[in-house]
Design an enzyme around this catalytic site. Structure first.
Site, short mmCIF file in Angstrom:
data_model
loop_
_atom_site.label_atom_id
_atom_site.label_comp_id
_atom_site.label_asym_id
_atom_site.label_seq_id
_atom_site.Cartn_x
_atom_site.Cartn_y
_atom_site.Cartn_z
N ASP A 151 0.84 -1.19 0.00
CA ASP A 151 0.00 0.00 0.00
C ASP A 151 0.88 1.25 0.00
OD1 ASP A 151 -2.50 1.25 -0.03
OD2 ASP A 151 -2.44 1.59 2.13
N HIS A 158 -3.80 13.98 1.21
CA HIS A 158 -3.99 13.05 2.33
C HIS A 158 -2.78 13.08 3.27
CE1 HIS A 158 -5.03 9.46 4.60
NE2 HIS A 158 -3.88 8.91 4.28
N GLU A 224 -10.30 3.83 3.93
CA GLU A 224 -9.42 4.61 3.08
C GLU A 224 -9.88 4.38 1.65
OE1 GLU A 224 -5.24 4.01 4.05
OE2 GLU A 224 -5.45 5.42 5.73
N GLU A 226 -9.33 4.13 -1.92
CA GLU A 226 -8.14 3.92 -2.75
C GLU A 226 -8.54 3.20 -4.03
OE1 GLU A 226 -4.66 2.31 -0.85
OE2 GLU A 226 -5.19 3.15 1.12
N ASP A 258 -8.98 0.37 2.11
CA ASP A 258 -7.94 -0.02 3.08
C ASP A 258 -8.45 0.34 4.48
OD1 ASP A 258 -5.53 -0.66 4.32
OD2 ASP A 258 -4.64 1.29 3.86
N ARG A 262 -7.81 3.74 13.40
CA ARG A 262 -6.97 4.93 13.65
C ARG A 262 -6.35 4.96 15.04
NH1 ARG A 262 -5.84 5.94 8.62
NH2 ARG A 262 -7.67 6.46 7.38
N GLN A 265 -3.62 2.42 15.11
CA GLN A 265 -2.56 2.95 14.23
C GLN A 265 -1.71 4.00 14.92
OE1 GLN A 265 -4.17 4.66 10.61
NE2 GLN A 265 -2.18 5.21 9.78
N LYS A 278 -4.10 -2.10 10.09
CA LYS A 278 -4.42 -2.24 8.67
C LYS A 278 -4.61 -3.69 8.24
CE LYS A 278 -3.30 2.12 7.45
NZ LYS A 278 -4.10 3.03 6.62
N THR A 282 -8.80 -5.77 3.95
CA THR A 282 -8.74 -4.83 2.83
C THR A 282 -9.76 -5.34 1.82
OG1 THR A 282 -6.37 -4.53 3.20
CG2 THR A 282 -7.24 -3.81 1.06
N GLU A 389 -10.12 12.43 7.94
CA GLU A 389 -9.99 13.76 7.36
C GLU A 389 -11.34 14.47 7.23
OE1 GLU A 389 -7.02 13.44 3.82
OE2 GLU A 389 -7.70 11.43 4.35
#
Ligand code: MN
Length: 442
Positions: A151, A158, A224, A226, A258, A262, A265, A278, A282, A389
Site C-alpha cells: 500500500d 492526504h 481509506e 483507494e 484499506d 486509527r 494505528q 491495517k 482490505t 480527514e
C-alpha cells in the site's frame, strides 16, 4: 493514446460502438462494451455447483459472460501454444500470466462478439442461455490470487492532512515524501472481495490520560478510499522495472478500501509503520478494469516539484480521470449518504512511478500482486478519502441523510466505494466495493 495500440484495439474504445446486449448501452451502466472488465464468478443455477465451479467472466451490461463456455464453444480463441484451461480457473492469474498480447486478443474478440452488428452469439439462443448469467444472480469471488499486497501513500492532500493531525501542521509533509512514493508491505492474506463483512478489530489503544495502553475494540474505525492495480507481468529478483516500462507490467485496476483502525494505528505506527491497524481486512471490487479500457481517460498528473530523481521520470500522461465516491448507509437505513466525492487524477505519484520505486532496490513482483494507491484525497474538505480527514478526527461529525451523525464508523454501517470514468454518452465503471461492519469479538 498509447502508440503500441493496434487499430483493432483502438476500435474497442470507440464511443459509437454499441452492443446487442441492451443494458450495456445505458449511459449510466458501469459495464458498457468499451469496458469489458475481468472477474471470477460462480452461480447457483441448475447443474452448477456454486463456488466449486468458480470461473472467469467478463461483465457486460447487467450480465456476466462465461468465458469458459465461450472458449469451449470455439467463439473465443487463445494463442495456440498457450494453456487452454485458463478461463475454467477460480482466479485470473493463469489468464494474466499468458501476457498482454493474449489479454488484448481476448478483449478484441469479445468486443466484436458483443457488438450490435455481430450475429454469431446474438442469434444463437441456446449458446446465449449457457454463456450468460445475470449479474444479480452471480456470486463474485476475489478476482486474483494475490501473492503480495503493498500500500502506497501517494496523495499529497492526504499525507498533508494526516501529518497535520498526527504530527505537526507546520511540517505536515516529511522531506522524503516529495522525493519518492512512500509505501509499506501490507497483508495479502486479508484482502477480501466486495460484500464480505468486516469485523471491527480489537487491539491496543493508548488513551491520552493513561500511561499504559488498554486492550479493546477499536473506537476509531475508518475507511481509506483507494484504487489498486494488479501486476500483470512480474520482474525477476534483482531486476528493477524502469519507470517508462512500468505500465506494461500492469494488468488493470480495482477499487480498494484499506480499512484502518486509527486509534490502534496512532499507538503502533512508530517506528515501523502500520501493522494491526491495517491487517484485519482490505476490500477490493470484484471486476478488474484493464489499462486498455482506461486508455481514453489518461490525463496529466499534478506537477512534480522538485523534479523526481532520474529513475522516477516518465514522459507523457500517466494519471487517469476516475471519479470516485464514498457512501455510508447505517444498519436498517433506506438511504445511503454520499460522504465524499473526489478523483484519482489528483494523485501526486503515478502507478508507474510506484512500481518503478517498488522494484528499484531489486524487489521482485509477481502476477497478481496488488498495489494500493494510498488514500485518495482531493483539495476540498468534501473530497477527502477517509473519515479521519472528513470529520477532522471526529471534531466535525458528518450529518447523515437517514438521521444521526458520524465521527467514525459504527457497527452495522455499510460503506461503499464507487468509481467510473466518464466517456461521451457512456461510462467505464468499476462497480462498487462494499463492506459492512460487524461488532468486535468479545
Ligand atoms: Mn492505505
Amino acid at each position: 493514446m498509447s502508440s503500441t495500440m493496434t487499430d483493432e484495439l483502438k476500435a474497442t474504445l470507440d464511443s459509437a460502438r454499441k452492443s446487442w446486449i441492451g443494458s450495456a448501452n445505458d449511459a449510466q451502466c458501469d459495464f458498457p462494451i468499451q469496458n469489458l472488465p475481468f472477474g471470477v464468478f460462480s452461480s447457483d443455477r441448475a447443474g452448477d455447483p456454486g463456488s466449486a465451479n468458480a470461473r472467469v467472466g467478463v461483465a457486460i451490461g447487467d450480465l456476466v459472460a462465461d468465458l469458459a463456455v465461450l472458449h469451449e464453444a470455439g467463439l473465443l480463441r487463445l494463442p495456440v501454444n498457450a494453456r487452454q484451461d485458463v478461463f475454467a480457473r477460480p482466479a485470473l492469474n493463469d489468464f494474466i500470466a499468458l501476457g498482454r498480447d493474449a489479454w488484448r486478443s481476448v478483449r478484441v474478440q469479445l468486443s466484436s462478439l458483443f457488438a450490435r452488428e455481430t450475429a454469431t452469439l446474438r442469434d444463437d439462443t441456446a449458446l446465449r442461455e449457457r454463456a450468460f448469467v445475470k449479474l444479480a444472480d452471480a456470486r463474485l469471488h476475489l478476482p486474483v490470487q494475490i501473492p503480495g499486497y503493498t500500500d502506497f501513500y501517494s496523495s499529497k492532500e492526504h499525507a498533508t492532512n494526516v501529518g497535520s493531525m498526527f504530527r505537526d501542521p507546520k511540517n505536515a509533509l516529511l522531506p522524503n515524501w516529495s522525493e519518492m512514493p512512500i509505501g509499506y508491505n501490507g497483508r495479502a492474506s486479508s484482502v477480501v472481495v466486495s460484500g464480505t463483512p468486516v469485523r471491527r478489530p480489537n487491539g491496543q489503544l493508548k488513551l491520552p490520560d493513561q500511561e499504559r495502553p488498554v486492550f479493546g475494540a477499536c473506537r476509531k474505525l475508518d475507511i481509506e478510499l483507494e484504487t489498486g492495480f494488479v501486476v500483470g507481468r512480474g520482474n525477476a529478483l534483482g531486476e528493477p522495472i524502469a519507470c517508462e516500462d512500468a505500465e506494461d507490467h500492469i494488468f488493470g485496476m480495482v477499487l480498494l478500501n484499506d480499512w484502518s483502525a486509527r486509534d490502534i494505528q496512532q499507538w503502533e505506527y512508530v517506528p515501523l509503520g502500520p501493522f494491526n491497524a491495517k491487517t484485519f481486512a482490505t476490500t477490493i471490487s470484484p471486476w478488474v478494469v484493464t489499462l486498455d479500457a482506461l486508455e481514453p481517460f489518461r490525463v496529466a498528473q499534478p506537477a512534480q516539484e522538485p523534479q523526481p530523481l532520474e529513475y522516477l521520470r516518465h514522459e507523457g500522461h500517466h494519471a487517469f480521470d476516475v471519479a470516485l465516491e464514498v457512501r455510508l448507509r447505517p444498519e436498517g437505513a433506506q438511504e445511503a449518504t454520499t460522504i465524499a466525492r473526489t478523483n484519482f487524477r489528483h494523485m501526486y505519484w503515478s502507478m508507474a512511478q510506484q512500481l518503478a520505486h517498488h522494484t528499484v532496490a531489486g524487489c521482485n513482483t509477481r502476477v497478481g500482486d496488488l498495489m494500493g494507491s494510498g488514500t485518495i484525497s482531493g483539495p476540498t474538505p468534501d473530497s477527502f478519502g477517509s473519515l479521519l480527514e472528513l470529520t477532522w478526527n471526529a471534531k466535525h461529525p458528518l450529518e447523515l441523510k437517514s438521521g444521526g451523525t458520524r465521527g467514525f464508523i459504527e457497527d452495522g454501517d455499510e460503506l461503499a466505494l464507487a468509481g467510473w470514468c466518464q466517456g461521451d454518452g457512456y461510462r467505464v465503471g468499476f462497480g462498487t466495493c462494499v463492506g459492512k461492519i460487524l461488532p468486535a469479538l468479545k
